[in-house]
Motif scaffolding. Structure first.
Motif, PDB file in Angstrom:
ATOM      1  N   ARG A 111       0.833  -1.202   0.000  1.00 22.14           N
ATOM      2  CA  ARG A 111       0.000   0.000   0.000  1.00 22.14           C
ATOM      3  C   ARG A 111       0.867   1.250   0.000  1.00 22.14           C
ATOM      4  NH1 ARG A 111      -2.923   2.102   4.828  1.00 22.14           N
ATOM      5  NH2 ARG A 111      -1.795   0.406   5.799  1.00 22.14           N
ATOM      6  N   SER A 125      -1.539  -5.550  -5.384  1.00 26.32           N
ATOM      7  CA  SER A 125      -2.422  -4.875  -4.439  1.00 26.32           C
ATOM      8  C   SER A 125      -3.895  -5.243  -4.632  1.00 26.32           C
ATOM      9  CB  SER A 125      -2.264  -3.360  -4.554  1.00 26.32           C
ATOM     10  OG  SER A 125      -2.811  -2.913  -5.792  1.00 26.32           O
ATOM     11  N   HIS A 126      -4.192  -6.098  -5.599  1.00 24.35           N
ATOM     12  CA  HIS A 126      -5.581  -6.508  -5.802  1.00 24.35           C
ATOM     13  C   HIS A 126      -5.613  -7.859  -6.484  1.00 24.35           C
ATOM     14  CE1 HIS A 126      -5.122  -5.537 -10.061  1.00 24.35           C
ATOM     15  NE2 HIS A 126      -4.544  -4.430  -9.678  1.00 24.35           N
ATOM     16  N   PHE A 153      -3.661 -10.760  -7.825  1.00 24.63           N
ATOM     17  CA  PHE A 153      -2.329 -10.696  -7.190  1.00 24.63           C
ATOM     18  C   PHE A 153      -1.275 -11.383  -8.064  1.00 24.63           C
ATOM     19  CE2 PHE A 153      -4.339  -9.015  -3.551  1.00 24.63           C
ATOM     20  CZ  PHE A 153      -5.489  -9.745  -3.330  1.00 24.63           C
ATOM     21  N   GLN A 206     -14.216  -4.930  -5.765  1.00 28.93           N
ATOM     22  CA  GLN A 206     -13.287  -5.285  -6.823  1.00 28.93           C
ATOM     23  C   GLN A 206     -11.864  -5.436  -6.305  1.00 28.93           C
ATOM     24  OE1 GLN A 206     -13.092  -2.433 -10.135  1.00 28.93           O
ATOM     25  NE2 GLN A 206     -13.399  -4.223 -11.432  1.00 28.93           N
ATOM     26  N   GLY A 207     -11.219  -6.521  -6.735  1.00 29.74           N
ATOM     27  CA  GLY A 207      -9.841  -6.741  -6.344  1.00 29.74           C
ATOM     28  C   GLY A 207      -9.694  -7.590  -5.093  1.00 29.74           C
ATOM     29  N   ASP A 208     -10.812  -7.854  -4.431  1.00 23.63           N
ATOM     30  CA  ASP A 208     -10.759  -8.605  -3.177  1.00 23.63           C
ATOM     31  C   ASP A 208     -11.504  -9.923  -3.331  1.00 23.63           C
ATOM     32  OD1 ASP A 208     -10.940  -9.436  -0.449  1.00 23.63           O
ATOM     33  OD2 ASP A 208     -10.757  -7.361   0.197  1.00 23.63           O
ATOM     34  N   LEU A 218      -8.816  -6.283   2.843  1.00 29.29           N
ATOM     35  CA  LEU A 218      -7.425  -5.854   2.826  1.00 29.29           C
ATOM     36  C   LEU A 218      -7.364  -4.330   2.807  1.00 29.29           C
ATOM     37  CD1 LEU A 218      -6.114  -8.198   0.006  1.00 29.29           C
ATOM     38  CD2 LEU A 218      -5.795  -8.518   2.446  1.00 29.29           C
ATOM     39  N   VAL A 226      -5.388  -2.680   1.167  1.00 35.92           N
ATOM     40  CA  VAL A 226      -5.135  -2.243  -0.213  1.00 35.92           C
ATOM     41  C   VAL A 226      -6.381  -2.307  -1.090  1.00 35.92           C
ATOM     42  CG1 VAL A 226      -2.669  -2.605  -0.440  1.00 35.92           C
ATOM     43  CG2 VAL A 226      -4.192  -4.537  -0.674  1.00 35.92           C
ATOM     44  N   THR A 227      -7.375  -3.096  -0.692  1.00 37.76           N
ATOM     45  CA  THR A 227      -8.577  -3.155  -1.529  1.00 37.76           C
ATOM     46  C   THR A 227      -9.684  -2.247  -0.992  1.00 37.76           C
ATOM     47  OG1 THR A 227      -9.267  -5.122  -0.317  1.00 37.76           O
ATOM     48  CG2 THR A 227      -8.172  -5.463  -2.431  1.00 37.76           C
TER      49      THR A 227
END
Lengths: 497, 224
Positions: free
Chosen positions: A157, A212-213, A216, B107-109, B159, B161-162
C-alpha cells in the motif's frame, strides 16, 4: 540550519536526533518499537512512554488511550512527532535472527560470495568462500521496512505512491553488506538475494500495483541482476547482485532456496516444506512435481492480533509447559515476561487443550474466560480465535496442496519446518493444535532454509535440476473455504467426542 | 384430532427447529420444517416465531464469543435448509421480506467468509439478500441496484489495499444517479466507522451479527 531535538531511549540508553516536527516512528521502529498495523493507528500496539520532555497527545492518542494512560505519559509511537528533547521508555528488544551454519557441498567456483535472506521482518546475510561454502562473516538486522508495517500488504500500500522503500532497502543492504565484507570486499564476486515477491519487487524497483488486488499476479517474477556499481554499494563495481526469481503469487525465491536446501525433489517420495514466517508459505512435492502456495499466517502470532503478543524477542514467553498442576513459562532473555510470542501462543493453547481449559471449539471454558500464563500475561478468548483463523488457513493450505497434488498427509515422508517462527515452534504443540496434521516423527526442524539454499545456489557449478514448480492460488480452489472452516477447530482430547 | 392437540404438537416441533438451528443440525432442521409444513403451520409464523429468534440467539452467542465462525456457518446452513422450504410458500401467501439487500466483496478482493456470514445473519433476520459474489466491479453493483431495487447495498473489503475500491464503488453509484435510492453499509476487518464516514457510507458494521441491527436501523425497523 536544521532545528533538531534529541531523543533518548531508556533503558537502552541510545540517542538520536530528529528534525522538529518530523514523525518519529521511523527511527523508533529501527530501535525496536513494533508497528503492527504499519502506522495506521488501528491497533495501539506501538505504545511508548514519555519519561522526560513533551509529546503533546495527538487526536489518535486521545482515542486509543485512557485519560490515566495519557497522564502517565503513554503515547502511540506511530503518530508521534519530534517536539522537544525527550526521554522515551522503549523496551529495547534484542531479536534473535536465524542464520545458518550447516555445511555446503564444494564446487569449482572461486572467490567470495554473499547470500542474503531478505525476510519481511528480519534480514540475514552471510559472507562465504565459494570454494567450500565456509562462512567468513554474518550480519543480521531488522528489516527497516517494518516501519511501514509488519505485514507485506501494508508495504505494498505504501509503495503504490512512493519509491522510498526501494531506495531505503538498497541503501540499508549496501551498508550492511559493505560492513559484512569489510576488508574482503575486493574479493566478492557475487551477491545473491532471496525473499518473497514483495521483497523482490521492492528491492528491484518493480511496480507493486498488480500485488495490491486480485488476482495478485505480477508479470515481473523473474530474476533481476544489477551491478554493485549501479547500486552504489561498497563492493567492486562489477560484482553481480542478483535477486533470485519468484515462484508465483506472493511466493518468492526464499521458498525456491528452501526447496533446494532440503532437497525436496530428491526422489519420488513426497515431502513438504512449511515456512511459518510472516507469510506462511508451503511447498509440497517430489522429484517430478512441486506445488507452492502462501497463506496469511504471520500477524496472528505477533502484536496486533494477539492482545499481549510480540515478536520473539527479549521478554517474550516462548515456551509453556505443565508441571503437575502448574504452568511453567520460559521467557526469552530471562526475567519477567512483557508479552508472548508465536511459539509461546501455540504451546499455551496446546497446554490449554490438554488440561481442558480450552475446548475443541476454541472456547476458554474457565469462568473468567481468560487463560492466565505468568505475571499478568494471559490469553483471552479473542486471542484463541485469531490463532484458530491462522492455523486453520495453514492447515487448509497444506490439505489443499496435498489434494491438488493427489495425495494425503499420510503420504508425506517428511515435513520440513523452516522460517524464524518455524524454528521456535515445538512440533508436538503444532501437531496438538492441528496446525500440522502429520505424525511427530515426520517433522524436521530445518533452520534458515532460505539462507542455506541461497548459499548452495551460489556455490553450485551449475543451476540445479529442479522439478516443475507450480504456484497454486488457494483462494481460487473451491474447496479451500470449507477446509479452512473445518480446520479452525482443534483436535479433541483423546477419549473425548 | 383436536385443534389444541395440533397446536401443542406444532409447538413441540418448532422447539426442535429452534434447537436444530442453534446446534447447526441441518438434517433435523429440514426434517422438522417439512413436518411443520405438512401440519399446515403458517410459514411466516415459523420464520418470525422460530427461525429469526434462533438466528438472533446465534448472533448473540457469536458476540459473546461463545460461537465462532464454524458454529455460525453450521447454524446458517441449518437455517438455510429451513428457509429454502418455507420461502416459496411465503411468496405464495404474499409474505414480504423485512427488506431487500444486495451485497458483494469489492473489486480486487477475494474474501468471502465474512460476507457470507453477513448474508446468513440477514437472511436469518428475514431479509431478502442477493449475493453478488467477490471481486465485484462498481458497474455490477450499479446494475444490481437498478434490477433488484434493494433498500440496502452492502460492501465488504478485507485488505487495506482493496479498501479504496469501496470509495470507488460509492462514487460510481453516485455518478450513476442511484445513490439516494439506497442505504450503503460497509464492513470488513480493516474498515472502521471513521472510514465509513470518510467515504460517504450510511452505516458500518463490525461483525455479521451487528449488521442485522444496523440494517434494521437503516430501514427504521423497531429493534427488540
Amino acid at each position: 540550519m536544521n532545528d533538531t531535538i534529541s531523543v533518548r531511549l531508556s533503558p537502552a540508553d541510545v540517542s538520536f536526533e530528529a528534525e522538529r516536527g518530523r514523525p518519529l516512528r521511523g527511527p523508533l521502529a529501527l530501535h525496536g518499537v513494533d508497528l503492527p498495523c504499519g502506522g495506521a493507528a488501528a491497533c495501539g500496539g506501538c505504545r511508548i512512554r514519555v519519561l522526560a520532555g513533551t509529546l503533546t497527545p495527538t487526536v489518535v492518542d486521545r482515542q486509543s488511550l485512557t485519560a490515566r494512560e495519557l497522564a502517565e505519559g503513554w503515547r502511540l509511537a506511530c503518530k508521534a512527532r519530534a517536539e522537544s528533547d525527550v526521554v522515551l521508555e522503549v523496551q529495547h528488544r534484542t531479536i534473535p535472527v536465524l542464520a545458518d551454519d550447516r555445511p555446503i557441498p564444494a564446487g569449482r567456483r572461486r572467490g567470495l560470495g554473499i547470500a542474503v535472506d531478505v525476510g519481511s521482518t528480519t534480514i540475514a546475510a552471510q559472507l562465504i568462500d565459494l570454494a567450500n561454502g565456509a562462512v567468513l562473516g554474518v550480519r543480521t538486522a531488522l528489516n527497516p521496512q517494518v516501519a511501514e508495517g509488519a505485514d507485506v500488504m501494508s508495504r505494498v500500500r505504501f509503495a503504490l505512491n512512493s519509491r522510498a522503500l526501494t531506495e531505503r532497502i538498497r541503501t540499508f543492504l549496501g551498508a550492511m553488506l559493505g560492513d559484512l565484507a569489510g576488508r574482503n570486499a575486493g574479493r566478492v564476486v557475487e551477491v545473491a538475494l532471496v525473499g518473497n515477491t514483495v521483497m523482490h519487487h521492492l528491492f528491484c524497483g518493480i511496480d507493486v500495483a498488480p500485488l495490491s488486488h486480485a488476482p495478485f499476479a505480477s508479470s515481473c517474477l523473474g530474476e533481476q541482476r544489477f551491478s554493485a556499481g549501479a547500486l552504489h554499494w561498497a563492493l567492486p563495481n562489477e560484482t553481480i547482485v542478483r535477486f533470485l526469481p519468484c515462484l508465483g503469487g506472493f511466493v518468492g525465491s526464499d521458498i525456491l532456496a528452501g526447496i533446494v536446501a532440503v532437497d525436496l525433489g530428491r526422489d519420488q517420495g513426497l515431502r513438504a516444506l512449511v515456512d511459518l514466517g510472516t507469510n506462511g508459505e508451503i511447498a509440497v512435492g517430489n522429484r517430478d512435481r512441486i506445488l507452492v502456495a502462501s497463506t496469511a499466517a504471520g500477524t496472528a502470532f505477533e502484536a496486533g492480533a494477539i492482545r499481549q503478543g510480540m515478536r520473539a524477542a527479549t521478554g517474550a514467553i516462548s515456551r509453556v509447559d505443565v508441571e503437575g498442576s502448574e504452568l511453567r513459562c520460559t521467557v526469552l532473555g530471562g526475567g519477567d515476561p512483557i508479552g508472548i510470542c508465536g511459539s509461546g501462543v501455540i504451546d499455551a493453547v496446546a497446554v490449554g487443550l490438554e488440561t481442558g481449559a480450552i475446548n475443541a471449539k476454541g472456547r476458554i471454558v474457565t469462568g473468567s474466560r481468560r487463560f492466565p500464563l505468568a505475571n499478568g500475561i494471559e490469553l483471552v478468548q479473542a486471542d484463541i480465535r485469531e490463532l484458530q483463523l491462522a492455523k486453520g488457513a495453514i492447515a487448509a493450505g497444506l490439505h489443499i496442496l496435498l489434494r491438488q497434488w493427489g495425495a494425503s498427509a499420510d503420504d508425506l515422508r517428511t515435513l520440513y519446518l523452516s522460517g524464524a517462527f518455524g524454528n521456535d515452534v515445538r512440533p508436538r504443540s503444532a501437531i496438538r493444535i492441528g496446525l500440522l496434521e502429520v505424525p511427530p516423527d515426520r517433522v524436521v526442524v530445518s533452520g534458515n532454509t532460505a539462507l542455506h539454499g541461497t548459499k548452495m545456489l551460489l556455490c553450485a557449478d551449475e543451476a540445479p535440476r529442479l522439478a516443475a514448480i507450480d504456484h497454486v492460488m488457494l483462494a481460487a480452489d473451491g474447496r479451500f473455504e470449507e477446509a479452512f472452516v473445518a480446520k479452525m477447530s482443534f483436535p479433541a482430547r483423546r477419549g473425548e467426542d | 384430532m383436536q385443534n389444541k392437540d395440533m397446536r401443542e404438537e406444532e409447538m413441540i416441533d418448532l422447539k426442535k427447529l429452534y434447537d436444530a438451528i442453534l446446534n447447526g443440525d441441518a438434517k433435523t432442521s429440514v426434517a422438522v420444517t417439512r413436518q411443520a409444513i405438512e401440519a399446515k403451520c403458517d410459514p411466516s409464523e415459523v420464520i418470525n416465531g422460530t427461525m429469526i429468534p434462533a438466528m438472533a440467539e446465534v448472533g448473540r452467542l457469536y458476540e459473546d464469543e461463545e460461537y465462532f465462525v464454524p458454529e455460525m456457518l453450521l447454524s446458517a446452513r441449518a437455517m438455510k435448509g429451513a428457509l429454502e422450504l418455507l420461502r416459496p410458500l411465503l411468496l405464495n401467501a404474499g409474505g414480504k421480506p423485512t427488506g431487500r439487500v444486495i451485497i458483494g466483496t469489492v473489486q480486487g478482493d477475494l474474501h468471502d467468509i465474512g460476507k457470507n456470514l453477513v448474508i446468513s445473519m440477514l437472511e436469518g433476520a428475514g431479509f431478502d439478500v442477493t449475493d453478488l459474489g467477490i471481486d465485484v466491479a462498481p458497474e455490477t453493483f450499479i446494475a444490481a441496484i437498478r434490477e433488484r431495487q434493494p433498500h440496502i447495498v452492502g460492501m465488504s473489503a478485507l485488505l487495506t489495499v482493496t479498501m479504496p475500491a469501496i470509495k470507488t464503488t460509492i462514487d460510481a453509484i453516485l455518478a450513476a444517479g442511484v445513490r439516494d435510492q439506497v442505504k450503503i453499509m460497509i464492513g470488513g476487518a480493516p474498515v472502521t466507522k471513521e472510514y465509513a464516514k470518510e467515504v460517504g457510507a450510511d452505516g458500518y458494521s463490525v461483525n455479521a451479527s451487528v449488521a442485522v441491527s444496523v440494517a434494521k436501523r437503516m430501514l427504521n425497523i423497531g429493534i427488540a
